[in-house]
Design a protein around this motif. Structure first.
Motif, short mmCIF file in Angstrom:
data_model
loop_
_atom_site.label_atom_id
_atom_site.label_comp_id
_atom_site.label_asym_id
_atom_site.label_seq_id
_atom_site.Cartn_x
_atom_site.Cartn_y
_atom_site.Cartn_z
N GLY A 1 0.64 -1.28 0.11
CA GLY A 1 -0.08 -0.04 -0.08
C GLY A 1 0.92 1.23 0.00
O GLY A 1 0.40 2.24 -0.40
N GLY A 2 2.16 1.17 0.70
CA GLY A 2 2.79 2.37 0.72
C GLY A 2 3.35 2.53 -0.82
O GLY A 2 3.76 3.81 -1.03
N MET A 3 3.55 1.52 -1.48
CA MET A 3 4.12 1.76 -2.92
C MET A 3 3.08 2.16 -4.07
O MET A 3 3.06 3.16 -4.81
CB MET A 3 4.98 0.85 -3.57
N ILE A 4 1.77 1.65 -3.96
CA ILE A 4 0.69 1.61 -5.04
C ILE A 4 -0.72 2.45 -4.41
O ILE A 4 -1.48 2.52 -4.93
CB ILE A 4 0.23 0.51 -5.70
N GLY A 5 -0.97 2.69 -3.10
CA GLY A 5 -1.74 2.88 -2.34
C GLY A 5 -2.74 2.00 -1.67
O GLY A 5 -2.70 0.82 -2.22
N ILE A 6 -3.44 2.31 -0.80
CA ILE A 6 -3.95 1.19 0.19
C ILE A 6 -5.34 0.77 -0.49
O ILE A 6 -5.81 -0.40 -0.40
CB ILE A 6 -4.41 1.69 1.65
N HIS A 7 -5.76 1.52 -1.39
CA HIS A 7 -6.97 1.10 -1.94
C HIS A 7 -6.67 0.06 -2.94
O HIS A 7 -7.15 -1.22 -2.97
CB HIS A 7 -7.52 2.48 -2.86
N TRP A 8 -5.69 0.23 -3.70
CA TRP A 8 -5.07 -0.91 -4.70
C TRP A 8 -4.59 -2.03 -4.17
O TRP A 8 -4.78 -3.32 -4.39
CB TRP A 8 -4.29 -0.21 -5.77
N SER A 9 -3.77 -1.76 -2.98
CA SER A 9 -3.17 -3.00 -2.20
C SER A 9 -4.25 -4.06 -1.63
O SER A 9 -3.96 -5.13 -1.82
CB SER A 9 -2.26 -2.45 -1.18
N LEU A 10 -5.29 -3.44 -1.12
CA LEU A 10 -6.30 -4.08 -0.52
C LEU A 10 -7.13 -5.00 -1.74
O LEU A 10 -7.62 -5.97 -1.61
CB LEU A 10 -7.29 -3.30 0.22
N ALA A 11 -7.44 -4.07 -2.58
CA ALA A 11 -8.09 -4.77 -3.91
C ALA A 11 -7.41 -5.80 -4.61
O ALA A 11 -7.87 -6.97 -4.83
CB ALA A 11 -8.33 -3.71 -4.74
N ILE A 12 -5.89 -5.77 -4.81
CA ILE A 12 -5.19 -6.69 -5.22
C ILE A 12 -5.27 -8.08 -4.39
O ILE A 12 -5.27 -9.17 -4.71
CB ILE A 12 -3.74 -6.33 -5.46
N SER A 13 -4.80 -7.67 -3.05
CA SER A 13 -4.92 -8.90 -1.99
C SER A 13 -6.25 -9.63 -1.98
O SER A 13 -6.28 -10.73 -1.85
CB SER A 13 -4.68 -8.31 -0.79
N ALA A 14 -7.52 -8.76 -2.11
CA ALA A 14 -8.65 -9.59 -1.91
C ALA A 14 -8.95 -10.35 -3.29
O ALA A 14 -9.61 -11.36 -3.02
CB ALA A 14 -9.78 -8.41 -2.00
N THR A 15 -8.37 -9.71 -4.52
CA THR A 15 -8.49 -10.50 -5.78
C THR A 15 -7.83 -11.75 -5.75
O THR A 15 -8.08 -12.94 -6.15
CB THR A 15 -8.11 -9.78 -6.83
#
Length: 411
Positions: A380-394
């Motif tokens: 999340g520190g690199m790409i933003g927490i919204h995208w990091s959570l979305a990628i992790s959920a996917t």
């Protein structure tokens, strides 16, 4: 499996369980009170984000390292005594914090040592509690007992910070943290003669196996390799913890700011409350409608996928009310699949190694949460927490779907 559904809140009809869940709730509340007060005082003393990160790691890493050894000890010795040792360790931590706060003598290494000790206390308490739970409620009421205990856990997560904040305001953090030690006493006292443990088991007790420390992790994994229901739930719990766990809760201030209009502090509190409120509703609804969901690996995996989908929607949401709704739904599915996975493991664990198997499940379900600090936090520190959570959920949806296909078509 019988088609007759158990009565609503079946476990609460057992007097010993009412004592167990009350003591568990107080312990969970005290655990979170200590977090609130000690984290605040450490920040005032050291102003160290690194120490805050160490606090999270030290809380979950002991579950990864010591859960199976703790389960092995519970197989060999009376789990009631292990819980009591955990309570004494919890009390020592609260009293030690109070001493250092009162004398204004807290040093960095002392804070780190207490954080580690607190994490180890939780491993003894949580693993052994799950073992005596089976003794108290029996096989038929085990799903009810686990759901209600999970509900009590979320209630403690809600009540603990609120009570901790009130104690800090009304009594001050120094007195409040010392008083917090008293909340562990009911569990300590009740377990002196609680009707559970090896002496109260009707089934024959297998000869105690030798305690082999960390080797028990690999030995236990080999022994249950053919137990596909258990292994699928351990894999599901581990993947859920590694990719997401509860890491998004630590990022809530950032989500609140991004969603923000109004006071971000209020938004932050509301987002956290929505997740816990959904879990509480799940516990109450599933108990009041006993047997509404079939306890099976397929159902548990399906609920996990719905949890991931809810968090994916939350991560991508730009509307505050939609984010609240997604978290509420997510909390509902999180408690549902977690409690069902634990139930399946307990129902199918061989009696002679039940403690080790539960420890392996806890190692996966709780210890792997340290990995979510990377998948959601560092990423999340690199790409933003919204995208990091979305990628992790996917990613977790993909893993869960694979488990679903594998179990349905091969077993």
């Amino acid at each position: 499996m019988s088609t007759t559904h158990p009565p609503s809140f079946a476990a609460l009809r057992i007097p010993a369980y009412r004592f167990l869940i009350s003591a568990f709730l107080l312990t969970m509340m005290a655990d979170n009170i200590e977090h609130v007060i000690s984290y605040w005082m450490m920040f005032q003393q050291f102003h160290s984000p690194e120490l805050g990160g160490f606090a999270v790691i030290s809380h979950w890493l002991p579950y990864l390292v010591f859960s199976v050894p703790a389960g092995a000890l519970a197989d060999r010795f009376d789990p009631r005594r292990l819980i009591q040792i955990g309570m004494l360790m919890f009390m020592f931590c609260s009293l030690a914090w109070g001493y250092f706060f009162l004398t204004d003598s807290l040093q960095l290494w002392e804070a780190m040592a207490l954080l580690v000790l607190h994490g180890c206390s939780g491993v003894l308490w949580m693993t052994s509690t799950q073992i005596i739970l089976y003794d108290v409620v029996g096989k038929s009421n085990l799903p009810s007992g686990i759901r209600l205990l999970a509900t009590a856990r979320y209630l403690g997560l809600l009540v603990g910070p609120a009570v901790g904040a009130l104690m800090m305001l009304g009594l001050g953090p120094k007195v409040g943290i010392i008083l917090n030690a008293c909340f562990y006493l009911p569990n300590l006292i009740w377990l002196m003669n609680a009707p559970c443990g090896p002496k109260f088991r009707d089934s024959p007790i297998a000869p105690p196996r030798a305690f082999k420390g960390f080797k028990d992790i690999f030995i236990t994994a080999q022994e249950i390799a053919h137990e596909h229901k258990i292994t699928s739930m351990i894999l599901l719990a581990g993947a859920s913890s590694f990719f997401i766990g509860n890491s998004y809760q630590a990022q809530m201030p950032g989500f609140a700011q991004d969603l923000g209009h109004g006071d971000p502090g209020i938004l932050y509190s509301t987002l956290l409350a929505a997740d816990a409120a959904g879990a509480l509703l799940a516990g109450l609804l599933l108990e009041s409608r006993g047997g509404i969901l079939k306890t099976s690996p397929i159902t548990a995996i399906g609920l996990a996928v719905l949890w991931c989908a809810s968090l994916l929607c939350f991560a991508l949401s730009e509307q505050y009310l939609l984010a609240i709704l997604c978290l509420f739904i997510g909390g509902f599915f999180e408690l549902s699949f977690n409690s069902m996975a634990q139930t399946i493991v307990q129902l199918n664990a061989p009696l002679e190694i039940r403690g080790r198997v539960i420890g392996l499940f806890n190692m996966s379900a709780l210890g792997m949460r340290a990995g979510a600090g990377i998948t959601v936090g560092l990423l999340g520190g690199m790409i933003g927490i919204h995208w990091s959570l979305a990628i992790s959920a996917t990613c977790l949806i993909a893993v869960s779907s694979t488990l679903y296909w594998r179990f349905k078509h091969k077993f």
